[in-house]
Write an enzyme that holds these catalytic residues in place. Structure first.
Site, PDB file in Angstrom:
ATOM      1  N   CYS A   1      56.067  43.035  33.195  1.00  0.00           N
ATOM      2  CA  CYS A   1      56.982  43.731  34.080  1.00  0.00           C
ATOM      3  C   CYS A   1      57.761  42.708  34.882  1.00  0.00           C
ATOM      4  CB  CYS A   1      56.203  44.647  35.036  1.00  0.00           C
ATOM      5  SG  CYS A   1      55.044  45.781  34.208  1.00  0.00           S
TER       6      CYS A   1
ATOM      7  N   ASN B   1      52.666  41.704  37.177  1.00  0.00           N
ATOM      8  CA  ASN B   1      53.339  41.456  35.908  1.00  0.00           C
ATOM      9  C   ASN B   1      52.320  40.782  35.004  1.00  0.00           C
ATOM     10  OD1 ASN B   1      55.034  40.593  33.789  1.00  0.00           O
ATOM     11  ND2 ASN B   1      55.581  38.728  34.895  1.00  0.00           N
TER      12      ASN B   1
END
Length: 584
Positions: free
Chosen positions: A2, A74
């Site tokens: 992400c 992430n």
């Protein structure tokens, strides 16, 4: 995988929502599946999601069990199922692989990351203790950057997001630029005022300033573990199988990059063993050029294991057309020509899968590079790694690049310790900078530009603990590196011919540059190049750009010119290389 970003103000005021909007928008390509935001007290966090695990309830930010913590992340925590099992009393609200990290923080504080097995860049807002925690995985697989400004502290998955949000002005650090020119990568951020969170580092931020830093090392501290060859190969099979199995945990389709080299052949063989369905493999080739085409061997190996094989041809026209786009995607610059096939393969993979397994780390952990063998030689025959820079002896630059090796020198001094062989020391130096600052930036930016997650099973703590502590003779033998992997592959996939002489991977940039006589003067006129190089020398360099050392130097200037236009001058790509460089 992400995009994450956030702000902690210095004066305690609530962060400006428009800044958070700008950060999120700049990272949208990293997370096309959803956006989330946390805004509380003096901290704002944003999350752009690429949904891989827990598609239904895994949106972020995630809230902690006490209501005082929020997390954005992430990456992937591969041992999330095992961590959940170790905390039976915990009340998990989702099936996300990242939620266990939040519970670990609530239990163990800032030392939570040492229990994680995965690739990650994590931010946790601890409102009760009025602090922000950032953590990055020990190998630096996932990127994370930060800036301390008069207004406070800001962080993001990519430095261009900090620039786009108006938090930092893109000014070049001359020392880092010298590193880029001479090494093809930088050991620190090239932007003044922006820092990388170091691999394995955890930062504690209070009052908009970094208050504490600690670091997890990627490699084990213990010495060599002696054992007989059969037991070593048996254990190698175990650790490879476990790591690849964990790296295949996904709720979306996955594939792999296949070059026909040792590392990707090992991954192919293990994935084929572990998967009930055919493995989807992607290979790039450069038809009509003088470089070695890997597709024939890759095609053979794919047939051997019953894989579904997709070949991608990259021609000269693709190179000129795509290079401005590629330079725009790589905001933390690396003049590594492998960004071209990696970017093109990622584009093709994005049409079929959301996750790709790749072989980065195999050379570093199992000792594949020729420079390691040179470093192992006895005095006076040993050769230092990276002792010469790209532009040494070419008389192209206006000034001799000063201090371009100081980051490598510092790593060599830091990692020099008792109990390490010359080979282990060379491997450790590469894991300090070359691996995170070149190879892993390349993989991250090229794949995330297309919304694809890259996973690297060799860069696993269990694999690293096993591989780094192997006897030197199981890494290098009779002039060949990666001896243990070759022996394993000899049984697992004999068609890979692991002990046959391999041709090194390259991209025919020299051939393509040599065919374009107008390119040199065009590059020489760019403001970024005129500042550092003599125009007539640049033109001459490109005129001889198809020849060895000159070719890589010409490529480096071409990449830097395109990169600088986009990330410093703020000019978007305008067509192919020639149109972009000619635009005013």
């Amino acid at each position: 995988m992400c995009g994450i970003a956030g702000v902690m103000t210095r004066d305690g005021a609530s962060p400006d929502p428009s800044v958070l909007d700008a950060l999120s928008a700049a990272l949208a390509h990293r997370g096309p599946d959803g956006r989330g935001r946390h805004l509380r007290d003096d901290v704002g966090l944003v999350h752009d999601r690429l949904a891989i695990i827990d598609l239904a309830t895994g949106d972020q930010p995630l809230g902690g069990p006490d209501g005082h913590c929020a997390l954005v992340a992430n990456g992937e925590i591969y041992n999330y199922l095992e961590l959940r099992a170790e905390m039976p009393e915990a009340r998990f609200r989702t099936q996300s692989d990242c939620e266990p990290a939040l519970h670990l923080y609530c239990r163990f504080g800032t030392g939570f990351a040492k229990r994680l097995r995965g690739m990650y860049a994590i931010a946790i807002h601890d409102a009760r203790n009025r602090r922000l925690i950032l953590a990055r995985d020990p190998f630096g697989i996932k990127p994370l950057y930060f800036a301390e400004t008069p207004a406070g502290f800001a962080f993001a998955s990519e430095p261009q997001a900090l620039v786009a949000a108006g938090l930092v002005t893109p000014r070049i650090d001359p020392h880092a630029r010298n590193e880029l020119l001479q090494l093809q990568f930088t050991t620190a951020s090239i932007f003044q005022g922006i820092e990388r969170v170091a691999p394995g580092e955890t930062l504690v931020v209070e009052g908009g300033r970094v208050a504490e830093r600690r670091r997890l090392e990627p490699l084990p501290a213990g010495g060599v573990v002696q054992d007989d060859q059969n037991r070593i190969l048996y254990r190698l099979d175990e650790v490879l199988a476990e790591s690849v199995l964990l790296h295949q945990r996904s709720d979306v389709p996955y594939g792999m990059f296949l070059s026909g080299g040792i590392d990707s052949s090992v991954l192919l063989a293990m994935m084929a063993r572990l998967n009930p369905r055919p493995v989807l493999a992607f290979t790039a080739g450069f038809p009509g050029t003088g470089v070695h085409d890997e597709r024939e061997l890759a095609r053979l190996l794919a047939r051997q294991v019953g894989a579904e094989h997709r070949e991608v041809e990259i021609g000269e026209g693709d190179f000129w057309r795509l290079l401005p786009e590629i330079a725009a995607a790589v905001d933390d610059p690396i003049a590594d020509y492998a960004i071209v096939p990696t970017y093109v393969l990622a584009r093709e993979a994005s049409r079929h899968v959301k996750v790709v397994l790749s072989g980065e780390g195999g050379d570093e952990l199992f000792a594949g590079y020729g420079r390691y063998r040179a470093a192992m030689r006895p005095w006076p025959f040993a050769r230092a790694m990276r002792r010469r820079g790209t532009f040494d002896g070419l008389n192209v630059l206006r000034e001799k690049p000063a201090g371009w090796r100081s980051g490598i020198d510092a790593a060599e001094r830091r990692l020099k310790r008792d109990g390490l062989s010359k080979l282990q020391w060379a491997q450790a130096v590469d894991c300090e900078h070359w691996l995170p600052d070149d190879l892993l930036i390349k993989l991250d930016r090229c794949l995330m530009a297309h919304g694809v997650e890259g996973r690297v099973p060799f860069l696993d703590p269990v694999v690293a603990d096993f591989a780094f502590r192997l006897p030197d003779g199981m890494k290098v033998r009779k002039g060949l590196g990666k001896y243990a992997l070759r022996r394993w592959l000899e049984t697992a996939l004999p068609a890979a011919r692991p002990f046959a002489k391999k041709r090194g991977f390259t991209v025919p940039v020299g051939e393509w540059i040599a065919r374009r006589p107008t390119l040199g003067p065009l590059v020489a006129r760019q403001p970024a190049i005129a500042e550092i190089a003599r125009p007539e020398a640049v033109a001459h360099l490109f005129a001889t750009g198809g020849l060895g050392h000159h070719a890589f130097a010409a490529w480096t200037l071409l990449f830097y010119a395109l990169w600088h236009r986009r990330h410093v001058e703020g000019l978007p790509p305008q067509g192919d290389v020639f149109d972009t460089l000619a635009a005013r």
